[in-house]
Design an enzyme around this catalytic site. Structure first.
Site, PDB file in Angstrom:
ATOM      1  N   LYS A  57       8.327  -3.464   3.245  1.00  0.00           N
ATOM      2  CA  LYS A  57       6.870  -3.350   3.101  1.00  0.00           C
ATOM      3  C   LYS A  57       6.245  -2.556   4.252  1.00  0.00           C
ATOM      4  CE  LYS A  57       6.081  -7.082  -0.107  1.00  0.00           C
ATOM      5  NZ  LYS A  57       5.535  -8.427  -0.381  1.00  0.00           N
ATOM      6  N   ARG A  78      12.967 -12.798  -0.559  1.00  0.00           N
ATOM      7  CA  ARG A  78      12.953 -11.795  -1.650  1.00  0.00           C
ATOM      8  C   ARG A  78      13.226 -10.434  -1.023  1.00  0.00           C
ATOM      9  NH1 ARG A  78       9.293  -8.263  -3.781  1.00  0.00           N
ATOM     10  NH2 ARG A  78       9.309  -7.976  -6.040  1.00  0.00           N
TER      11      ARG A  78
HETATM   12  C1  YH5 Z   1       6.116 -11.014  -2.600  1.00  0.00           C
HETATM   13  O1  YH5 Z   1       5.937 -10.807  -1.394  1.00  0.00           O
HETATM   14  N1  YH5 Z   1       6.023  -8.620  -3.478  1.00  0.00           N
HETATM   15  S1  YH5 Z   1       5.983  -6.518  -5.235  1.00  0.00           S
HETATM   16  C2  YH5 Z   1       5.528  -2.375  -0.936  1.00  0.00           C
HETATM   17  C3  YH5 Z   1       6.682  -1.854  -0.359  1.00  0.00           C
HETATM   18  C4  YH5 Z   1       7.890  -2.437  -0.606  1.00  0.00           C
HETATM   19  C5  YH5 Z   1       7.956  -3.534  -1.447  1.00  0.00           C
HETATM   20  C6  YH5 Z   1       5.500  -0.118   0.754  1.00  0.00           C
HETATM   21  N2  YH5 Z   1       6.273  -9.175  -5.613  1.00  0.00           N
HETATM   22  C7  YH5 Z   1       6.138  -9.964  -3.568  1.00  0.00           C
HETATM   23  O2  YH5 Z   1       7.957  -5.802  -3.073  1.00  0.00           O
HETATM   24  N3  YH5 Z   1       6.452 -11.572  -5.333  1.00  0.00           N
HETATM   25  C8  YH5 Z   1       6.101  -8.174  -4.739  1.00  0.00           C
HETATM   26  O3  YH5 Z   1       6.690  -0.768   0.466  1.00  0.00           O
HETATM   27  C9  YH5 Z   1       6.309 -10.314  -4.900  1.00  0.00           C
HETATM   28  N4  YH5 Z   1       6.255 -12.284  -3.075  1.00  0.00           N
HETATM   29  C10 YH5 Z   1       6.428 -12.553  -4.406  1.00  0.00           C
HETATM   30  N5  YH5 Z   1       6.562 -13.829  -4.788  1.00  0.00           N
HETATM   31  C11 YH5 Z   1       5.679  -5.606  -3.717  1.00  0.00           C
HETATM   32  C12 YH5 Z   1       6.897  -5.208  -2.975  1.00  0.00           C
HETATM   33  C13 YH5 Z   1       6.815  -4.038  -2.053  1.00  0.00           C
HETATM   34  C14 YH5 Z   1       5.593  -3.453  -1.795  1.00  0.00           C
END
Ligand code: YH5
Length: 260
Positions: free
Chosen positions: A203, A237
């Protein structure tokens, strides 16, 4: 928990798993790497991403769930649409991961009669605009209070406590400073009544500190995952299961020792 994106526009892994076959193959490689749960998502939550109609989202995730039903690990589905929840539960999903925290009556109705696990996540605002002006008086207290009120609301609707998992929602309506305060204070945020899921993998909070783009955030993501585990997170996750598992194994050896 290994992440399986079934989206054409996923920005964290280039949408490499858009076809059901590619997603299923990726899922099996995550299991091989040591994933204990898979989180399957068919809707991008990227700020500005196009909304996906429920029928399209189901068409993306159902073939993946059906192909993975007997893969040996529980299947979580990342969705906030009641219709998708009902469809995937009919197909054998074990957990619903709702980034909107089951905030609609319809979403609660969609899950209450099943025995699936529920991940209730905190988000401030809406995915499209949540990163514009995140604002809290006391982020730890506010996220804690939202999660405990949400868990109470689910239980009052008929969900037993042992189905509930809580998640502070890293990156969902939070500044970089808010995210690191939540991670540092994770035990106070979560309390001890429910298991805690943490999603920090790749993230922006990792990029903000390391200066690295999304494709080069492995080390930072593993460090954040360990910090969460050290504070009692139950479910991590992650995109990079093999490296996260190795880090946890070494950390556990340090903390618990190794049999002679
Ligand atoms: C979460 O924290 N996150 S989707 C931005 C990124 C990399 C990854 C800029 N679904 C979560 O993974 N569900 C997502 O780089 C989730 N907890 C739960 N329960 C976003 C994501 C991501 C966003």
């Amino acid at each position: 928990m290994g992440i399986v994106n079934v989206t054409p526009d996923s920005f964290s892994d280039g949408g490499a798993h858009f076809t059901p076959q590619a997603a299923v193959a990726h899922a099996y490689s995550l299991i091989e790497d040591g994933a204990d749960i898979l989180d399957i998502g068919g809707e991008s939550t990227r700020p500005g991403a196009a909304a996906v109609p429920a029928a399209d989202e189901l068409q993306r995730v159902l073939p993946v769930i059906e192909a993975l039903r007997d893969c040996g690990v529980p299947l979580s589905v990342d969705t906030c649409k009641p219709e998708v929840m009902r469809g995937v539960l009919r197909s054998g999903a074990d957990m619903i991961n709702d980034i909107r925290g089951f905030d609609s009556e319809l979403s609660v109705q969609a899950v209450v009669a099943s025995d699936c696990a529920l991940c209730l996540m905190h988000m401030q605002g809406e995915p499209r605009t949540m990163q514009q002006h995140p604002s809290y008086d006391d982020v730890v207290r506010e996220v804690h209070d939202y999660l405990s009120a949400g868990a109470r609301r689910l239980q009052e609707a008929g969900v037993s406590a042992d189905r509930i998992v809580l998640d502070p929602g890293f990156g969902f309506g939070k500044s970089v400073a808010h995210n690191y305060t939540l991670l540092r204070e994770l035990t106070a945020v979560m309390g001890s009544d429910f298991p805690c899921l943490v999603g920090v993998s790749r993230k922006s909070m990792i990029g903000a500190v390391t200066g690295r783009p999304a494709g080069q955030r492995l080390g930072g993501s593993v460090a954040a995952a360990l910090a969460a585990a050290a504070r009692g997170a139950h479910i991590l996750r992650v995109h990079d299961v093999a490296d996260t598992v190795s880090a946890l194994q070494v950390w556990a050896a340090v903390e618990q020792g190794v049999r002679a």
